[in-house]
Design an enzyme around this catalytic site. Structure first.
Site: not given
Length: 606
Positions: A210, A330
């Protein structure tokens, strides 16, 4: 919309567990094999889909025999937390966890970790009572990861290793921090790639979890351009293990348009990732529901019909335009609100049902297996046993067949026996020679992989190996793993240590003194002072010692270190390697447990 600065799912109670990946056959016809490959395979049946290492072709993932596969898996976290091991092992055996994942139809495990695990960390939160996890007792985090990877491969799961955080305390917007520079990030990625070279259970590495503002894509600033950093790191990984896939997540903001952390891959259209080894890039997006954060598209009057257009813009176009495979690494939700239920149903449909499209689909790993992800929950309920059948049921249409193993699809999944009798047969000032007893296998052992510390240094087809290019008067520790033709790898042998000879022995060019500055029983801090004893300035120095007990270093300052078993090697930092004649410098470290006593230090300067 800016992603919230805190996410409970990434700061959890006890360390992450290892992940396993298996693969899914594509219903479409397999890709045309290259002429040389086709000739090699003439007259022989293909192995089950997912065998060996994978590569890419357009938007498809292909296995070692060019059969299409789909990753359909789960995130099992914990290695990235301060427990330095997968969560839930305080109540269950790791093998039963992986068996249950496979039984539910997941074929891939994404395993987050932090760079802390390269510091010899000892996991906590693992029970050994009632015969659980007995083969993990006494192991450090990387050795626990080895066990999980090996068992995952044995039961037909594949593993993606995910560099989730620089350290166990928190995520970072960029791939580096002041305490974990880019050089450390890349060195640790290479160490993992080397560690699992030859073990095709590990199919790839997710370079960094991320990236988000101020990370950019294609802006050209070396300090913030994630795309350029991914190329540097990806090429470093492939330089030591060219068989791996390189998973590259998106950023948060591209051209003023923002989405989830790691979820914006719009920049790939004009600035794709180029690696030195072709057909290795897989782009990874993250996407979440309102239980993680509110986003403007959830309140759009057209929701959920607006979602495919948003996904198309941010990452779906990469798949639809046949640029590269896309993996939603995810996505998750507590599933408590109607909005979240509609979001998950729409996303699953967008990923393409396996029954209709086979492996010509978007790959995925759901967040998470763990129930202790605060803003999403997990597939397991709080007892770490019971399955949330409603949540798991949403994923049923996009699950995919597992890869062999455990009676699930044929193929050789039996690992060779562990090499025994590993011993040192000779040393020189620059080499160590080893031998061992041959392993057994249900088919045949094809090679033995030799590891120095945590890094693979070479392979042998017989039962002897000589490691060369070593430093004089230095202690090294070795383990050996057996490997068969199907890529199954044994557990590591019992470690054996050897010290290279040196001219005259003893210290050379420097001395080192040791002082414990504080000891509180469960841990201690110590300081080492290095003094130049030569007549000319030093360029570098290293200090080695062997602990008299089971001490493990957790952190070190003003020096870099490696630890293999009881043996520690500390090397100067960039700023203190040069010492004038008679000058001194010092470095310190924290370790556990306390009461270590004073080890014998050996200092060498050059």
């Amino acid at each position: 919309m800016r992603h919230p600065p805190t996410r409970l799912r990434h700061a959890l109670l006890i360390l992450l567990a290892a992940f396993a990946i298996t693969l899914v056959p594509l219903l479409a016809a397999p890709a045309q094999a290259a002429p040389a490959q086709a000739a090699t395979r003439a007259g022989s049946a293909l192995a089950p889909a997912g065998s060996g290492y994978w590569h890419t072709s357009g938007r498809r993932l292909l296995d070692a025999q060019d059969q299409p596969v789909r990753m359909a898996g789960i995130n099992w976290f914990g290695f990235e937390t301060a427990n330095y091991a997968p969560h839930g092992l305080w109540s269950r055996d790791y093998k039963s966890m992986l068996d249950q994942m496979k039984s539910l139809g997941y074929n891939t495990v994404r395993m987050p970790y932090s760079d802390d695990i390269f510091k010899g960390t000892i996991p906590t939160g693992i029970t050994y009572a009632n015969g659980l996890n007995t083969d993990l007792e006494g192991l450090n985090s990387l050795q626990v990861m080895d066990k999980i990877v090996d068992y995952a491969g044995a039961v037909g799961l594949k593993v993606v290793l995910d560099r989730h955080r620089p350290d166990s305390s928190a995520q970072s917007a960029l791939w580096y921090t002041s305490s974990v520079p880019e050089t450390t990030w890349i060195a640790n990625l290479k160490a993992l790639a080397t560690r699992y070279r030859g073990n095709s259970a590990v199919v790839g590495i997710d370079l960094h979890n991320e990236p988000h503002d101020p990370a950019c894509w294609g802006c050209g600033d070396k300090n913030t351009d994630w795309r350029l950093a991914a190329e540097r790191a990806g090429n470093a990984v492939l330089s030591v293990n060219p068989d791996l896939l390189v998973f590259v997540e998106g950023v948060q903001t591209v051209n003023g348009q923002s989405t989830w952390w790691g979820g914006n891959l719009a920049g790939v259209a004009s600035a794709p990732v180029h690696l030195d080894v072709a057909n290795r890039v897989v782009y990874s997006a993250h996407d979440y529901a309102t239980s993680v954060a509110q986003q403007p598209w959830f309140s759009d009057p057209s929701f959920p019909a607006n979602m495919p257009g948003i996904w198309d813009k941010n990452w779906g176009y990469i798949f639809k335009q046949n640029i590269a495979p896309v993996w939603v690494g995810e996505f998750g939700t507590t599933l408590q609100s109607t909005v979240d239920q509609k979001w998950l149903a729409a996303l699953v449909d967008y990923l393409r049902p396996t029954a209709a499209y086979g492996a010509d689909s978007i790959s995925w790993t759901f967040w998470s297996w763990n129930p202790n992800s605060g803003d999403t929950g997990g597939i397991l309920k709080d007892d770490w046993q019971t399955v949330d059948t409603v949540k798991d049921g949403y994923l049923a249409s996009v699950k995919a067949p597992a890869f062999g193993g455990g009676g699930g699809g044929g193929g050789d999944t039996t690992a060779p026996s562990t090499p025994a009798g590993v011993r040192v047969t000779g040393t020189t000032s620059s080499s160590v020679s080893l031998s061992w007893t041959a392993s057994t296998d249900n088919t045949a052992v094809t090679a033995y992989d030799v590891y120095r510390g945590t890094g693979k240094v070479g392979s042998a087809t017989g039962t002897t190996y000589t490691d060369t290019g070593l430093t004089a008067a230095t202690r090294y520790e070795y383990t050996v793993r057996a490997r068969d033709a199907a890529g199954n790898t044994s557990s590591a042998s019992t470690p054996v240590a050897a010290t290279t000879s040196g001219s005259g022995g003893g210290s050379s060019g420097c001395t080192a003194s040791y002082k414990v500055s504080s000891d509180w029983g469960s841990g201690f801090n110590a300081e080492v002072t290095v003094t130049s004893t030569g007549t000319t300035p030093t360029k570098s120095w290293q200090v080695t010692w062997e602990w008299p007990g089971n001490q493990t270093i957790s952190s070190m300052w003003n020096a870099a270190y490696t630890q293999a078993g009881a043996a520690v090697t500390a090397r100067n930092a960039e700023h203190n390697g040069a010492l004038a004649a008679g000058a001194s410098t010092s470095f310190g470290f924290g370790a556990a447990p306390g009461g270590a006593g004073t080890p014998t230090l050996l200092c060498r300067a050059s």
